[in-house]
Write an enzyme that holds these catalytic residues in place. Structure first.
Site: not given
Length: 313
Positions: A53, A32, A185, A139, A183
């Site tokens: 995606r 994505n 943080s 997560y 990415k």
């Protein structure tokens, strides 16, 4: 053809690079690119095709034929350990993964996927067994739940005397290395410390960091493990770390050594991370080695030195 989901991400793009280095370029990258900066991870790579995606998932769910597929590396996920939208996380990391897994099982396509050391939580034992698992954030839970789903499939197959095609999950520990600049943080400590020194600042660590030890693994070594399992066809859920825990201070020292300047400063530990932060991780490699995987891992000093040489070229 080989499919790499999350192929514009850090680990995915490094897997594509590793495949290129052994002469494989018939690769479909799925990602994505809403975060457009990720395209930089693909610029120097040789791939056959790119697919969004959502379009890919639509075709997977419809059972479309992509032609002969040698393997799927499923690295695509929401990897933000600070994301607390559980519905979003479970859809991205659990439901989508199940769809792709079943597509592969029906066609006997090797399925190699990203799990995470976040499945372990606060334990001091990091063995790939249910009793040591207990995620601290949503997560980690999404990854833990998918691992358990895979285990149930293996159990059902065994009870019915069936053998499933290859499914291999990798519990990535603290991965660092090139191609993580998008990415924010969630980039590695080494990445942030390097940027701080480049900005003329001292490298900053959370108060108590000398007590926090993690199993830091260089992304190049992660790719070697992935390719070994692709080439050897071994199923299972395996830790993907070095087997050694090193402090955040060691990371900072390695970055400082590269630049020849800087002194470690400490900053207060963030309130929002309290109770949801792994202070210690160290992969138990017994199962990985028993499977025959003999990849040797760089320590922090070696891995960070290589990383700094690449990004600061």
């Amino acid at each position: 053809m080989i499919i790499v989901t999350g192929g514009a991400g850090m680990i995915g793009s490094n897997i594509v690079k590793a495949l290129n280095e052994i002469g494989i370029n018939d690769i479909l990258v799925v990602d994505n690119l809403k975060n457009g900066r990720k395209f930089k991870n693909l610029v120097d790579l040789d791939i056959t095709d790119y697919m969004d995606r959502d379009d890919f998932l639509t075709q997977i769910m419809a059972g479309d034929n992509f032609g002969p597929i040698e393997a799927v590396f499923h690295e695509g996920a929401c990897s933000a350990t600070t994301e607390w939208d559980g519905k979003y996380m479970m859809l991205n990391n659990y439901e989508y993964s199940k769809e792709l897994l079943h597509y592969c099982l029906e066609r006997e396509i090797p399925f190699l996927y990203a799990s995470s050391a976040a499945t372990y939580g606060e334990t001091t034992v990091f063995k790939e067994e249910r009793e040591y698992e207990g995620a601290l954030n949503v997560y980690g839970y999404s990854k833990q739940q998918f691992d358990n789903y895979v285990r149930r499939l293996w159990q059902d197959a065994e009870e019915h005397g069936e053998t499933l095609s290859q499914i291999t999950g990798f519990r990535y520990f603290n991965v660092y290395g090139p191609r993580e600049q998008h990415k924010g943080s969630m980039a590695s400590v080494a990445f942030h410390l390097n940027n701080q020194i480049l900005a003329g600042e001292n490298p900053k660590l959370f108060a108590g960091s000398e007590q926090f030890k993690r199993d830091f693994i260089y992304v190049g070594d992660v790719c070697k493990v992935n390719l070994w399992f692709m080439q050897n066809g071994v199923s299972g859920i395996f830790n993907c770390g070095t087997g050694n825990a090193e402090s955040f201070e060691e990371v900072a020292k390695a970055v400082i050594k590269h630049h020849g300047k800087g002194e470690i400063e400490t900053i207060p530990f963030p309130e929002h991370l309290k109770g949801a932060y792994q202070e210690f991780t160290q992969a138990d490699l017994t199962k990985l080695r028993a499977a025959g995987c003999d990849v040797e891992f760089k320590n922090v000093a070696e891995g960070v030195a290589e990383y700094m040489a690449i990004v600061n070229g």
